[in-house]
Design an enzyme around this catalytic site. Structure first.
Site: not given
Ligand code: BDR
Ligand code: CA
Length: 309
Positions: A10, A15, A39, A124, A166
């Site tokens: 994201d 990332d 995000n 991630t 996350n």
């Protein structure tokens, strides 16, 4: 022999650096990038993934968009940290292409089917796509070598006192992943809060071509945010640790333990409950990162990033 990898992400500053490290290191064969809302919105994370792959000269790597919201909850983003577009710092540039016509789960299925060996799924962002793939592709689960995810914490959270971002965004998805019986590795905050870069690292790459400038401008924002918000010297490059762990398995120390996700409690929702000391009878299901050799991580990351021009 390089490791075939699908990166579900994201982007997001860290990332973006994970994608760049995966492309830069010959130990990783990045077969596909899939995107998820986290995000920032799915539209922005997808644009950002395409943009980063353009930046590193790999517009051949397929990108597919996945879930635009968590399984059971409203989307809550981290735009306060990454900016509304998700990559605050460098000037936004339109990507050279759009995403694949496949969904993220379809692209994951295609890569798993076509690969001659099992593929590692690196996650991630929130685990919405990973959970959907596990459920939709039971006939391909033997083609998943392992899942390595950035998320969770043995101890404190970062988005709530109890939970890491996350996992907190989509705890129901994380619950599916943790119960999947697949080979899992959790790179949580005990590891990633040691994996930080500073202004010094931004300055070290600033003169190194377009990619160097892009990384420097990402770090200018990300390091600056962590300095102001938390008073830290640098910014944890959480997501890049997943890829670094694949490149050099000696960097991160792990313990095999039971990890379950808190879904019910208002205060603790999204908490990764890690049975670090085996005080329950619950069966271990996850290799849990406990620490990292920070100096070697930074050296690896910086050495690889400067090879991108
Ligand atoms: C995680 O949250 C996101 O903001 C980062 O990209 C990383 O994946 C850290 O808690
Ligand atoms: Ca992320």
């Amino acid at each position: 022999m390089s490791i075939p990898v699908i990166l579900d992400c994201d982007p997001g500053h860290d990332d973006a650096l994970a994608i760049m490290l995966a492309v830069a290191d010959p130990a990783i064969d990045l077969r596909a990038v899939t995107t998820v809302a986290g995000n920032v919105t799915l539209e922005n994370t997808t644009t950002n993934a395409l943009r980063v792959l353009d930046m590193v000269g790999r517009p051949d790597i397929p990108v597919a968009a996945g879930a635009d919201r968590p399984r059971a909850r409203a989307l809550s983003t981290a735009a306060s940290m990454h900016g509304e577009g998700g990559l605050a710092g460098p000037l936004p540039v339109e990507p050279s292409r759009g995403p694949s016509s496949l969904t993220a789960v379809e692209l994951i299925g295609q890569v798993l089917t076509e690969a001659s060996e099992p593929v590692t799924l690196v996650v991630t962002g929130p685990q919405t796509n990973a959970a959907a793939a596990i459920e939709a592709l039971p006939h391909l689960r033997h083609r998943i070598a392992r899942i390595v995810f950035m998320g969770g914490a043995v101890n404190l959270g970062n988005w709530t006192p109890a939970a890491e971002f996350n996992i907190w965004v989509d705890p129901e998805a994380a619950d599916v992943v943790l119960r999947s019986g697949l080979d899992l590795t959790m790179i949580g905050l005990e590891v990633t809060h040691q994996a930080w870069l500073t202004d010094k690292h931004a300055d070290a790459v600033r003169g190194k071509g377009d990619c160097g400038l892009f990384v420097a401008e990402l770090l200018d924002h990300f390091v600056g945010f962590h300095q102001e918000r938390f008073g830290w010297e640098g910014a944890p490059i959480h997501d890049a640790v997943t890829i670094a762990h694949l490149i050099d398995p000696t960097l991160v120390t792990t313990v095999f333990a039971n990890v379950e996700i808190e879904l019910g409690s208002e205060l603790c929702v999204g908490r990764t409950v890690v049975d670090r000391w085996r005080v329950t009878e619950r069966t271990p299901n996850c290799h849990v990162g406990l620490g990292i050799d920070r100096d070697r991580f930074v050296t690896l990351l910086m050495d690889r990033l400067v090879t991108l021009t």
